[in-house]
Design a protein around this motif. Structure first.
Motif, PDB file in Angstrom:
ATOM      1  N   TRP A  86       0.844  -1.204   0.000  1.00 33.98           N
ATOM      2  CA  TRP A  86       0.000   0.000   0.000  1.00 33.98           C
ATOM      3  C   TRP A  86       0.880   1.255   0.000  1.00 33.98           C
ATOM      4  O   TRP A  86       0.612   2.213  -0.728  1.00 33.98           O
ATOM      5  N   GLN A  89       2.285   1.692  -3.700  1.00 38.71           N
ATOM      6  CA  GLN A  89       1.395   2.010  -4.824  1.00 38.71           C
ATOM      7  C   GLN A  89      -0.073   1.931  -4.460  1.00 38.71           C
ATOM      8  O   GLN A  89      -0.929   1.841  -5.360  1.00 38.71           O
ATOM      9  N   GLY A  90      -0.379   1.923  -3.157  1.00 37.77           N
ATOM     10  CA  GLY A  90      -1.782   1.794  -2.760  1.00 37.77           C
ATOM     11  C   GLY A  90      -2.601   2.986  -3.215  1.00 37.77           C
ATOM     12  O   GLY A  90      -2.089   4.105  -3.369  1.00 37.77           O
ATOM     13  N   ARG A  99      -2.559   7.548  -6.091  1.00 34.96           N
ATOM     14  CA  ARG A  99      -1.817   6.545  -5.306  1.00 34.96           C
ATOM     15  C   ARG A  99      -0.889   7.169  -4.269  1.00 34.96           C
ATOM     16  O   ARG A  99      -0.666   8.387  -4.272  1.00 34.96           O
ATOM     17  N   TYR A 108       0.829   6.881 -13.769  1.00 31.69           N
ATOM     18  CA  TYR A 108       1.153   5.663 -13.024  1.00 31.69           C
ATOM     19  C   TYR A 108       1.748   4.561 -13.909  1.00 31.69           C
ATOM     20  O   TYR A 108       1.107   3.532 -14.147  1.00 31.69           O
ATOM     21  N   TYR A 131       1.377  -6.682  -7.566  1.00 26.07           N
ATOM     22  CA  TYR A 131       0.419  -5.922  -6.757  1.00 26.07           C
ATOM     23  C   TYR A 131      -0.597  -5.238  -7.664  1.00 26.07           C
ATOM     24  O   TYR A 131      -0.230  -4.592  -8.657  1.00 26.07           O
ATOM     25  N   PRO A 133      -3.130  -2.376  -7.441  1.00 29.71           N
ATOM     26  CA  PRO A 133      -3.604  -1.285  -6.583  1.00 29.71           C
ATOM     27  C   PRO A 133      -5.131  -1.249  -6.500  1.00 29.71           C
ATOM     28  O   PRO A 133      -5.692  -1.114  -5.419  1.00 29.71           O
ATOM     29  N   HIS A 136      -6.606  -3.692  -4.086  1.00 30.45           N
ATOM     30  CA  HIS A 136      -5.613  -3.993  -3.047  1.00 30.45           C
ATOM     31  C   HIS A 136      -5.449  -5.517  -2.923  1.00 30.45           C
ATOM     32  O   HIS A 136      -5.812  -6.142  -1.917  1.00 30.45           O
TER      33      HIS A 136
END
Ligand SMILES: Cc1cc2nc3c(=O)[nH]c(=O)nc-3n(C[C@H](O)[C@H](O)[C@H](O)COP(=O)(O)O)c2cc1C
Length: 243
Positions: A86, A89-90, A99, A108, A131, A133, A136
């Motif tokens: 997170w 790049q959450g 983000r 991004y 991952y 984003p 999540h």
């Protein structure tokens, strides 16, 4: 890098590769990614929600952040891994797309992969995870403990393989050069630095420690981890408990 020059590392890497070639052992074996055979849903693992409060002050985290190269073998919890992802790049904006790290034009172009070992993150099997984003979540893209291969691809900095998680920050330049041309490459590299510092500070805030690695062979890292060819690795961050 302390005490070791890039030239030293290159010389060691060349010797290592030559020894491997002579013995018939290929240290940079191409890894087949099994995950692409499975459906996205099967591979998807939802992560525990991240927290936006903590016990450690930002100032403390900045003061104590250091690059470390020796890790305890203790596993990370799923929450710790999720929190680190997170921070990298959450999605933090209410609009559902901005983000944790800034991005030129909010394009991004970055992706975060995690290379983890057997039982080095509670509840996750060994492999390489991408991952996502949005949602999540993580998706496993390669199986098996590939940390030693990653360390070998990083000019044999074998200390990296001792970290429970190696985060790999990659850029897909097409996602930003369409708008900014060649300057987009610079922007992506700057963005990698922001992500790296977020990971450093989040690790400190969780009582973890981090290292940072820029000395690696881009193509070998991609091959070892089974990354898409367009995802260029820019930084690797080994994270775990310090000794
Ligand atoms: C872009 C970049 C690449 C780096 N690459 C490596 C590396 O390949 N191996 C390594 O051991 N340290 C690497 N370092 C860590 C530096 O050696 C370290 O940040 C520096 O010695 C300052 O120490 P500190 O981070 O503990 O403050 C890198 C740091 C940066 C910012």
């Amino acid at each position: 890098m302390e005490n070791i020059t890039r030239r030293d590392l290159l010389a060691r890497a060349t010797a290592f590769l030559a020894a491997g070639a002579m013995s018939g052992f290929c240290p940079l074996r191409v890894t087949r990614s099994w995950a692409y055979n499975k459906t996205r849903k099967e591979r998807n693992m939802k992560l525990p929600a991240a927290r936006s409060t903590g016990e450690v002050s930002l100032e403390h985290a900045i003061q104590h952040r250091r690059t470390i190269r020796s890790f305890d073998s203790a596993a990370l919890s799923l929450h710790e891994w999720a929190q680190l992802l997170w921070s990298a790049q959450g999605i933090t904006g209410t609009g559902g797309f901005k983000r944790a790290a800034p991005s030129a034009g909010a394009f991004y172009p970055m992706d975060i992969y995690s290379a983890i070992g057997k039982d080095t993150v509670e509840g996750a099997s060994a492999g390489v995870y991408h991952y996502e984003p949005k949602g999540h979540a993580v998706i496993r893209v390669s199986e098996g403990d590939l940390r030693a291969g990653l360390a070998r691809a990083s000019l044999s900095q074998m200390w990296m393989a001792g970290a429970p998680v190696n985060f790999v920050i990659t850029a897909e330049y097409d996602r930003i050069t369409g708008k900014y041309g060649r300057r987009g490459i610079r922007y992506a590299m700057i963005e990698a630095g922001h992500i790296g510092q977020n990971l450093f500070l989040q690790a400190e805030a969780l009582g973890l420690r981090a290292g940072i690695v820029g000395a690696f062979d881009d193509k070998d890292v991609g091959r070892v981890l089974g990354l898409p060819k367009t995802h260029e690795p820019l930084l690797i961050m080994p994270v775990g408990y310090g000794r």
